[in-house]
Design a protein around this motif. Structure first.
Motif, PDB file in Angstrom:
ATOM      1  N   HIS A  25      -8.058   0.630  -6.209  1.00  0.00           N
ATOM      2  CA  HIS A  25      -7.901   0.821  -7.652  1.00  0.00           C
ATOM      3  C   HIS A  25      -6.747  -0.063  -8.132  1.00  0.00           C
ATOM      4  O   HIS A  25      -6.015  -0.639  -7.335  1.00  0.00           O
ATOM      5  N   VAL A  38      -1.338  12.721  -0.975  1.00  0.00           N
ATOM      6  CA  VAL A  38       0.090  12.583  -1.275  1.00  0.00           C
ATOM      7  C   VAL A  38       0.684  13.939  -1.624  1.00  0.00           C
ATOM      8  O   VAL A  38       0.081  14.710  -2.368  1.00  0.00           O
ATOM      9  N   LEU A  84       7.032   5.002  -7.521  1.00  0.00           N
ATOM     10  CA  LEU A  84       6.343   4.403  -8.671  1.00  0.00           C
ATOM     11  C   LEU A  84       7.180   4.590  -9.941  1.00  0.00           C
ATOM     12  O   LEU A  84       7.958   5.549 -10.048  1.00  0.00           O
ATOM     13  N   HIS A 118      -3.752   0.016 -11.427  1.00  0.00           N
ATOM     14  CA  HIS A 118      -3.255   0.857 -12.520  1.00  0.00           C
ATOM     15  C   HIS A 118      -2.046   0.218 -13.171  1.00  0.00           C
ATOM     16  O   HIS A 118      -1.448  -0.726 -12.631  1.00  0.00           O
ATOM     17  N   GLN A 135       2.826   9.926   1.433  1.00  0.00           N
ATOM     18  CA  GLN A 135       1.376   9.711   1.600  1.00  0.00           C
ATOM     19  C   GLN A 135       0.996   9.638   3.077  1.00  0.00           C
ATOM     20  O   GLN A 135       1.694   9.002   3.871  1.00  0.00           O
ATOM     21  N   ASP A 152       5.855   6.684  -1.296  1.00  0.00           N
ATOM     22  CA  ASP A 152       5.483   5.932  -2.493  1.00  0.00           C
ATOM     23  C   ASP A 152       6.576   6.088  -3.533  1.00  0.00           C
ATOM     24  O   ASP A 152       7.003   7.217  -3.817  1.00  0.00           O
ATOM     25  N   ARG A 195       5.910   0.898  -1.408  1.00  0.00           N
ATOM     26  CA  ARG A 195       5.798   1.825  -0.266  1.00  0.00           C
ATOM     27  C   ARG A 195       6.918   1.508   0.705  1.00  0.00           C
ATOM     28  O   ARG A 195       7.171   0.335   0.997  1.00  0.00           O
ATOM     29  N   ARG A 209      -5.866   9.642  -2.892  1.00  0.00           N
ATOM     30  CA  ARG A 209      -4.570   9.373  -2.272  1.00  0.00           C
ATOM     31  C   ARG A 209      -4.050  10.726  -1.786  1.00  0.00           C
ATOM     32  O   ARG A 209      -3.850  11.628  -2.581  1.00  0.00           O
ATOM     33  N   TYR A 250       9.014   8.227  -9.726  1.00  0.00           N
ATOM     34  CA  TYR A 250       8.071   9.124  -9.049  1.00  0.00           C
ATOM     35  C   TYR A 250       8.168   8.845  -7.559  1.00  0.00           C
ATOM     36  O   TYR A 250       8.205   7.680  -7.146  1.00  0.00           O
ATOM     37  N   HIS A 287      -5.764   1.025   0.790  1.00  0.00           N
ATOM     38  CA  HIS A 287      -5.021   1.225   2.027  1.00  0.00           C
ATOM     39  C   HIS A 287      -5.996   1.479   3.178  1.00  0.00           C
ATOM     40  O   HIS A 287      -7.044   2.102   2.981  1.00  0.00           O
ATOM     41  N   HIS A 300      -5.387  -2.605  -5.258  1.00  0.00           N
ATOM     42  CA  HIS A 300      -4.851  -2.254  -3.934  1.00  0.00           C
ATOM     43  C   HIS A 300      -5.668  -1.137  -3.297  1.00  0.00           C
ATOM     44  O   HIS A 300      -6.136  -0.228  -3.976  1.00  0.00           O
TER      45      HIS A 300
HETATM   46  O1  GTQ Z   1      -1.328   4.662  -3.206  1.00  0.00           O
HETATM   47  O2  GTQ Z   1      -2.173   3.888  -5.032  1.00  0.00           O
HETATM   48  O3  GTQ Z   1       1.643   8.377  -4.629  1.00  0.00           O
HETATM   49  O4  GTQ Z   1      -2.130   5.372  -7.136  1.00  0.00           O
HETATM   50  C1  GTQ Z   1       0.368   7.910  -6.559  1.00  0.00           C
HETATM   51  C2  GTQ Z   1      -0.581   7.143  -7.185  1.00  0.00           C
HETATM   52  C3  GTQ Z   1       0.085   6.606  -4.574  1.00  0.00           C
HETATM   53  C4  GTQ Z   1      -1.501   4.721  -4.430  1.00  0.00           C
HETATM   54  C5  GTQ Z   1       0.700   7.631  -5.254  1.00  0.00           C
HETATM   55  C6  GTQ Z   1      -1.203   6.115  -6.505  1.00  0.00           C
HETATM   56  C7  GTQ Z   1      -0.865   5.833  -5.192  1.00  0.00           C
END
Ligand code: GTQ
Length: 343
Positions: free
Chosen positions: A109, A74, A166, A111, A98, A164, A117, A72, A94, A152, A150
């Motif tokens: 992945h 970011v 989170l 998590h 990105q 992003d 977004r 990612r 957080y 991208h 997910h």
């Molecule tokens: O796009 O899945 O900014 O897993 C940090 C962890 C984005 C993402 C982030 C992530 C993602």
């Protein structure tokens, strides 16, 4: 209530050493650190990120680091109160900016933390969540709830950039944060639920036809609909604020984080009550300034800023402006302590 609690220095060194050897510490010298009087004493400081400053740094990352080397790509927005490298923007939120370049994919992945977004720039990007392809156009809000696969992708011709948000800090704190990698997902051959099942407020697929709705039935909130709703409320004199909700339950879109869009007309001021939720604001369009506990933040299109818990906020729009507020009210409500205090 005692204002003068004993300090460590009041205690003989020998006793202090014995306590340390036994793996214990006296509460009273630390009591006010963990239970201050009347209101929390936040570590978080108001933060401000100018998009014109972030954008070239992010594009530079696009040149320096191929997506395969980043997974990612970011840049994390670090809370000034926690300092450089902090992996959080507030206590619970957080934020990261990105970048995906044309033709790139960011691998699949899933998590434990949840993400949302907010699309800042570009066209042709998409996120696939559990097989559902969610187009990403400017201002769209796209969910990737915890536990859902997910990835991208980007079919357009110019860079796509999104913010992003989170609940990662909570999961790190719980020692519950981890990810599982997987192959790119097959995409369902149908538009996302905002274009099929949930095209109009008040209408959901009939409950008589059986089958429980999905836990996260709608994962894309197209900006065009949000803006239309805000404009209509403003036109009839209502406070132009809308919460993003799960259309099946009426609850916030995620268990922890909430999202509220607001419209301010040119010259309009907004002075909300003090809230126990920490928050971040993303400027979809417009410009203005916000006083956060006396500190003036001047913002323009695509900028992002944060405010600690219980901060005193006064927004003033210099022109017609649309902002999205990211906050942890849903979690605080579930924990039973969400609070608003009059100014
Ligand atoms: O796009 O899945 O900014 O897993 C940090 C962890 C984005 C993402 C982030 C992530 C993602």
């Amino acid at each position: 209530m005692s204002d003068q609690l004993g300090t460590l220095d009041d205690l003989p060194q020998e006793y202090r050493d014995e306590m340390a050897d036994a793996g214990v510490a006296p509460l009273w010298p630390m009591m006010r650190n963990v239970l201050p009087h009347g209101a929390p004493n936040p570590v978080t400081r108001p933060g401000y990120w100018n998009y014109d400053a972030l954008r070239p740094l992010l594009l530079k990352a696009g040149e320096l680091t191929p997506v395969e080397k980043a997974e990612r790509r970011v840049l994390v927005l670090s809370d000034p109160g926690r300092g450089s490298g902090a992996m959080q923007a507030t206590s619970s939120i957080y934020l990261g900016m990105q970048l995906l370049l044309p033709g790139e994919t960011a691998p699949a992945h899933r998590h434990t933390p949840s993400a949302v977004r907010i699309v800042v720039e570009g066209s042709g990007g998409y996120t696939v969540v559990s097989g559902e392809r969610l187009p990403m156009e400017e201002g769209d809000l796209v969910l990737t709830p915890g536990g859902e696969w997910h990835d991208h992708g980007h079919d357009g011709s110019d860079p796509v950039i999104w913010l992003d948000a989170l609940d990662l800090p909570l999961f790190v704190y719980f020692e519950g944060s981890y990810a599982i990698e997987g192959p790119l997902q097959a995409q369902n051959n149908r538009p996302d639920a905002s274009e099929v099942e949930y095209t109009a407020a008040g209408l959901v697929p009939s409950r008589q036809s059986g089958g429980a709705p999905r836990r996260f039935p709608m994962m894309r909130y197209p900006w065009a609909q949000t803006e239309k709703a805000l404009r209509q409320m403003a036109a009839y004199g209502d406070t132009a604020e809308v919460d993003f909700i799960n259309p099946e339950t009426g609850e916030d879109v995620l268990p922890t984080l909430g999202f509220t869009a607001m419209m301010l007309q040119a010259g309009q001021q907004d002075a909300p009550p003090l809230r126990s939720a920490s928050c971040a604001f993303h400027v979809v369009s417009g410009s203005g300034q916000t006083e956060v506990d006396g500190k003036v933040i001047t913002w323009g299109p695509k900028d992002t800023f944060t405010a600690p818990v219980f901060s005193r906020l006064t927004h003033t729009a210099h022109e017609e402006s649309f902002l999205i507020r990211i906050h942890d009210r849903p979690l605080q409500t579930k924990l039973g302590y969400y609070e608003e205090r009059p100014r």
